[in-house]
Design an enzyme around this catalytic site. Structure first.
Site, mmCIF file in Angstrom:
data_model
loop_
_atom_site.group_PDB
_atom_site.id
_atom_site.type_symbol
_atom_site.label_atom_id
_atom_site.label_comp_id
_atom_site.label_asym_id
_atom_site.label_seq_id
_atom_site.Cartn_x
_atom_site.Cartn_y
_atom_site.Cartn_z
ATOM 1 N N SER B 370 0.796 -1.214 0.000
ATOM 2 C CA SER B 370 0.000 0.000 0.000
ATOM 3 C C SER B 370 0.835 1.273 0.000
ATOM 4 O O SER B 370 0.351 2.317 -0.388
ATOM 5 C CB SER B 370 -0.932 0.008 1.203
ATOM 6 N N HIS B 398 -5.056 -4.707 -1.497
ATOM 7 C CA HIS B 398 -5.021 -3.668 -2.524
ATOM 8 C C HIS B 398 -5.054 -4.222 -3.932
ATOM 9 O O HIS B 398 -5.193 -3.476 -4.883
ATOM 10 C CB HIS B 398 -3.778 -2.797 -2.347
ATOM 11 N N LYS B 430 -11.471 -1.547 -0.804
ATOM 12 C CA LYS B 430 -10.716 -0.836 -1.828
ATOM 13 C C LYS B 430 -11.390 -0.878 -3.187
ATOM 14 O O LYS B 430 -11.699 0.155 -3.749
ATOM 15 C CB LYS B 430 -9.303 -1.418 -1.912
#
Lengths: 536, 681
Positions: B370, B398, B430
């Site tokens: 990230s 992610h 996300k």
């Protein structure tokens, strides 16, 4: 002779040269700005003792070595390191056979997992169960004041979704803090009467994160022996020194506090942060802490109090403000008041209320706050609306407590179970009553009579003995029978082997104001009948 | 703009198929202008009532540059505007040009390219260290004087009345003396939808960041900061309609833990869907992403086991690892040689002191990191896994949804069978615009986790509203077959998109193909509009995200910035080094005519020297939005002296106009170069 004088002369020249260059170095050194400070420092540390300077040099070298070392470097300089050839390593790698990642479930576990109630459609006082295909009276869901089915809250949540979407898509620090989160925090703080509050996105993770935000290595935590798993895990992360007192026994607490103080005086240690960590209503057995006495002790011994009100917030007190309202203690007396919006308000997430300093500290140091996406805005609004409902309709709490009383009257007459829960607790735990009933009812009372338990061990001195497997099996039979007869109940589910001490198997009833008194009585009567039949 | 206008044969098919849409052609443009007018009048009204200096100084929200350029495209291609009429432009930007699409996929056998670590000039390094030194010295001086002259304001950090300070002056030094100076970059309250744009609540500080006062006004800013990779953060459109229906049917909360009565049939269906999405046998869903790691990792390993963790793994993984009681070792970020050396050492040495063999070894890596934007070298890890027999846990927080030609994460990107990985973890925050997380694996593993993970027994179950969002967004990526297992030809829309024309070499019919209608609740299949259930919009979003990620990443490099990470990663970190430049970067981006909100990250989340700005690209951004970001970076970068990247092969830097014009060429060229590596390999 010439041969002998030659080296002597050479030595002289060398010494002279060294002395000259040294003084040159010294002169340049004093010309440097700030050299005076360094000189003073070296002189004061030297104090006519070359050993001291030498020690300082070693420390400096060690610091440099330490700084240069990488975290990922293999630690080969340990004593037990074995020197192996590449071939040996290849063989060892070849030989090594790991255990399987997970053991498949055994028959009992699989059966229990299959018997977990699954609600078809919305949950509420009369949900339809997928397991039986019929509706049941719900004594399992944590829906104390019936907010789970509240149409107004649902409507407001819908409106919020139409304004903010579902996810917040960001951690709190980076554009994940919505105005509705701030409003919800303010609503909680106003409701409880604290300076501020902070929202976490899951109830369970709240206390596990609050504890390591404040308690660090070297700090002292004094905790109840029967705290819930979330607290245990938080304390584990904190790496603080932990002392235990007997479950819900404030005499034992005072003894432990005294012994910690004595210990500190003896060692003349520095003043460290000290915390008492306990629950308002215990998740494990529904018993309740004597808050005024606890606060008195905390002030007397100068400890900070972290109180987990997950099961009492939204459930006790005239308007559901929790233990502080019940005992009429200002919430500001509790340093960190932790509660759950998912249990008490049927929304989601949890909170920690306290002074501004306490709240702001967590915004940077609470791991589950900083490193997690914030709660979906619609849940924050649901929590705010839940508080509004509680504020405006105290009758919900009255109804809840009527139902609790009604259930207790029936259950008290069932002599094959014992109830450790407080009479005002909305969760009622049922233990199987063992042959000598006294010591199992109040394990703490037995401990007082004997010598005190060892404060550094979570296991009490006279730990109650029970057969987990047998009791779990019996209770599971009761649960399944009750479900078949249209009463949805559940055992208190545990993760065996991961808690510090094993909780006694129990059936956990959750009372709700969404049920009428007649329905509650009907359901509890069915249960009482099954209990009598199965546990004889 | 020649490239933009040129329509490929596929887009002409596209046009004809879309003409059937009955909406009048001007509606998108008129909608946009109406929106901007409404916004502007609201702002004008607010700023007259409020004395706010910031609100008055910012021009009445002009997205003019964005709007005009979008409108141009809109007028040109309006007849075939895709999904215009179901999304709101401020939440999900309309983009018609079929050239602005890309499919990200790894060429099997090719090495995994990451950005090479570029060092800045020495004077930058030097001035960064000096900056920190000055800050530290000044901070200590202020503390020294402050404690003597203003003891009241130091009360909370000093011991008093027999209580140790909650946070001693030493512990809080960094927070008080360094972080507080740039507090304006953090904890910015927002409102509205965290989509393509976001509304920030204007605030001022009268006392050097001790207090922040909200002015009551708002500024709409371009949002290149939220984790909204596929743009599903929407309050309108098909997913939101589905969520509304889901909430009406299931309410807000299920009031309990999964094992204690908090499970509904919706949870069961959603878990099966997630398992299908990631290509595993089963999955379990938890109500919080952080807690997915922190409560399930302890259920996988215990004392006597070893966890090998990448040094840059997320805090939630560390939290779980510490709670598990297992031994931990770390390896250098994404360095397979280092990992192998470590594996050889730990397996041959066994447990410390006793030298008994480890019960099991679990290697934990993240799919996409990230803070760095790097992608795990999955082929490398799997090669080691074969030899060293460890178990592999991949945190796809992610990468799930954001990478791979089908959005199924890193395994999809590399074209690897996901079942070669033992445990797949991910979050819904996300890419899916929801919240919570999942763990997927074999059926027996998941069953064990259900009863052994703490979440099942103690934590609240996930809200039905959130579940519906997850299911609707996932289904729209996977596409729902109308009848029978495969039906791409049923929709002319999907045939025009290139994802479905991919070679069928690694995917089986089951994964990552469409799902049958029975995988979703009937009401949900009825609620989902055809554009979503056909998978057309999902594919469209994936391709837009991939294009935008590559474009921003490569564009910044061409402009001369130092970036990190993998070009297909939606996380694009831009290194700024000096701490003072972070706050300036943030402020200059926010104070532009088209305000842009950015995330700046510094120590301790990054190494001291490499403070950075982190962009999170989204499918909801139009190409013009990325242009805008690039233009802004170009201007700010010149002022702040940030362009220190060294171009490969002695190429020259591009001007921002050149980058904007040659965007398509840039992205396609990169993909070709990446594919070309295989031949040379």
């Amino acid at each position: 002779m010439e041969n002998a004088s030659f080296p002597l002369e050479t030595v002289e020249t060398v010494v002279l040269f060294v002395a000259q260059s040294l003084s040159a170095v010294e002169r340049t050194f004093y010309k440097l700005p700030g050299s005076g400070i360094i000189e003073r420092y070296v002189r004061s540390s030297h104090q006519n003792d070359p050993g001291r300077t030498f020690a300082e040099l070693i420390i400096l070298i060690l610091v440099i070595i330490n700084l240069l070392q990488s975290r990922t470097r293999p630690d080969r300089n340990k004593k037990s390191f074995l020197e192996l050839t590449e071939k040996d390593i290849d063989e060892l790698v070849e030989e090594w056979a790991p255990e399987p990642l997970s053991q498949p479930l055994n028959e009992t576990e699989a059966a229990e997992l299959a018997a977990v109630p699954i609600v078809l459609g919305p949950t509420g006082p009369h949900p339809t169960l997928l397991n039986t295909g019929k509706t049941a009276i719900n004594l399992a869901s944590l829906n104390f004041t019936g907010l789970a089915g509240n149409d107004h809250i649902k409507q407001r949540a819908l409106e919020t979704m139409r304004k903010h979407g579902v996810g917040s898509c960001g951690p709190t620090g980076f554009y994940g803090t919505f105005d509705v989160h701030l409003n919800c925090e303010r609503d909680i703080a106003d409701f409880l009467g604290t300076e501020g509050a902070i929202l976490y996105s899951q109830g369970f993770s709240t206390i596990s994160s609050v504890i390591p935000a404040f308690c660090k290595r070297g700090d002292i935590i004094v905790a109840d022996r029967a705290v819930t798993l979330a607290i245990q895990k938080g304390m584990e992360i904190s790496r603080s020194t932990i002392r235990w007192y007997d479950h819900n026994d404030l005499h034992s607490l005072e003894e432990v506090l005294q012994s910690v103080e004595k210990d500190r005086r003896k060692r003349k240690g520095p003043l460290t942060r000290r915390f008492i960590i306990t629950e308002g209503i215990f998740e494990r057995d529904g018993s309740m802490t004597d808050l005024p006495k606890l606060i008195e002790l905390k002030h007397k011994y100068k400890y900070r109090l972290i109180l987990d009100e997950s099961f009492s917030f939204g459930a006790v007190g005239r308007t559901g403000r929790g233990l502080t309202e019940l005992y009429n203690v200002p919430a500001s007396k509790i340093d960190m008041l932790v509660g759950s919006c998912s249990i008490g308000l049927c929304a989601g997430g949890g909170f920690c209320a306290g002074s501004h300093t306490v709240v702001e500290h967590q915004r940077i140091n609470g791991p589950a706050y900083v490193f997690s996406a914030s709660m979906p805005p619609l849940l924050a609004v649901s929590a705010s609306e839940g508080i509004n409902v509680l504020r405006n309709t105290p009758s919900l709490l009255v109804k809840l407590h009527d139902n609790i009383r009604a259930a207790r009257i029936i259950l008290d007459q069932v002599d094959c179970v014992s109830i450790p829960s407080h009479r005002a607790s909305p969760i009622i735990h049922l233990y199987i009553r063992a042959t000598p009933p006294s010591d199992l009812l109040h394990p703490s009372s037995a401990a007082v009579s004997a010598k005190p338990s060892n404060p550094s061990s979570p296991v009490p001195r006279d730990a109650p003995v029970f057969d987990i497997q047998k009791e779990e099996r019996l209770l599971q039979e009761v649960v399944e029978e009750a479900m078949a007869q249209g009463v949805m109940i559940t055992k208190a589910k545990r993760v065996r082997g991961l808690e510090l001490t094993e909780a006694r198997p129990s059936i956990r009833l959750a009372m709700t104001s969404a049920l009428s008194k007649a329905d509650t009585e009907k359901a509890v009567n069915v249960l009482a009948k099954i209990l009598r039949k199965k546990l004889k | 703009m020649a490239l933009n206008r040129g329509s490929s044969p596929t887009s002409s098919i596209f046009k004809s198929s879309k003409r059937s849409s009955s909406t009048p052609p001007t509606s998108a443009a008129s909608y946009l202008s109406a929106l901007s007018q409404a916004d502007a009048s609201l702002r004008a009204r607010r700023s007259t009532t409020s004395p706010s200096p910031t609100a008055a100084s910012t021009p009445a929200l002009s997205f003019s540059s964005l709007l005009t350029s979008t409108t141009e495209v809109g007028e040109e291609d309006n007849s075939d505007g895709l999904a215009v009429y179901t999304t709101v432009h401020t939440e999900f930007g309309h983009c018609y040009n079929e050239n602005y699409r890309h499919v990200s996929k790894h060429t099997p056998g090719a090495p995994v390219i990451q950005d090479i670590d570029q060092d800045p000039p020495y004077y930058i390094l030097f001035s960064t260290y000096i900056s920190y030194l000055i800050l530290i010295v000044l901070g200590h001086m202020r503390d020294f004087l402050g404690k003597r002259f203003y003891p009241d304001s130091y009360k909370h950090i000093m011991p008093r009345d027999g209580y140790a300070a909650l946070n001693s002056d030493f512990d809080s030094f960094y927070t008080r003396r360094l972080k507080q100076r740039m507090d304006e970059c953090f904890m910015q309250p927002v409102t509205g939808v965290a989509g393509r744009t976001i509304q920030i609540l204007d605030r001022v500080t009268p006392d050097y960041n001790h207090t922040q006062i909200l002015l009551g006004t708002r500024t709409r800013a371009l949002n290149i900061s939220s984790y909204n990779y596929l743009g599903f953060a929407q309050a309108h459109g098909g997913c939101a309609d589905a969520v509304e229906e889901g909430m009406k049917r299931y309410g807000v909360s299920t009031a309990g833990a999964r094992l204690e009565g908090g499970s509904t049939d919706l949870h069961i269906t959603a878990e099966a869907l997630v398992a299908k999405f990631v290509g595993m046998e089963a999955a379990v869903i938890s109500s919080m992403g952080f807690a997915t790691n922190s409560t399930y990792i302890p259920a996988l390993v215990s004392k006597g086991c070893l966890i090998i963790s990448d040094e840059l793994n997320h805090t939630s993984i560390r939290f779980g690892v510490r709670n598990s009681g297992a031994h931990v070792r770390m390896f250098k970020h994404n360095d397979m040689k280092n990992l192998e050396a470590l594996l050889r050492e730990v397996i041959s040495q066994g447990q410390p002191k006793t030298h008994r063999p480890w019960k099991k070894i679990l290697v934990i890596v993240e799919g996409m990191y990230s803070m760095e934007g790097t992608m795990v070298d999955l082929p490398g890890v799997l090669k080691l896994k074969e030899k060293y027999k460890f178990y592999l846990f991949v945190d796809e927080a992610h990468s799930i949804g954001a990478t791979g030609p089908h959005g199924r994460g890193v395994a999809d990107y590399f074209g690897i069978d996901p079942r070669k990985i033992d445990v797949l973890m991910g979050t819904f925050t996300k890419s899916f615009g929801a919240s919570g997380g999942y763990i997927a694996g074999s059926k027996s593993l998941i069953e064990r986790l259900r009863i052994r993970g703490y979440s099942g027994a103690y934590a609240e179950s996930i809200s039905p509203a959130v579940l519906t969002q997850i299911m609707a967004s996932m289904a729209s990526i996977m596409s729902v077959a109308t009848d029978g297992p495969v039906g791409p030809s049923s929709s002319s829309l999907s045939s025009s998109t290139s994802t479905l024309q991919l070679p069928q070499d690694f995917h089986t019919l089951i994964h990552p193909g469409p799902i049958s209608q029975s995988s979703l609740p009937t009401w949900l299949t009825h609620t989902l509009p055809p554009s979503l259930s056909s998978g057309a919009e999902g594919a469209h979003r994936l391709q837009r995200l991939s294009f935008n990620s590559h474009y921003l990443h490569l564009g910044l490099q061409k402009l001369g910035f130092i970036t990190l990470g993998h070009a297909s990663s939606p996380i694009v970190p831009l290194l700024v080094f000096n701490p003072a430049k972070m706050i300036m970067f943030h402020r200059m981006m926010k104070d532009r005519k088209t305000p842009i909100v950015v995330v700046v990250v510094a120590y301790p989340a990054t190494p001291l020297i490499s403070s950075r700005v982190r962009f999170c690209v989204s499918a909801s951004h139009t190409k013009e939005d990325v242009d805008e970001v690039l233009r802004a970076c170009d201007e700010v970068g010149d002022v702040l002296d940030l362009k220190h990247g060294v171009m490969a092969n002695g190429e020259r830097r591009w001007t921002v106009e050149e980058v904007c014009e040659r965007a398509v060429e840039l992205v396609r060229g990169y993909a070709e170069a990446e594919g070309g590596l295989k031949k040379t390999d």
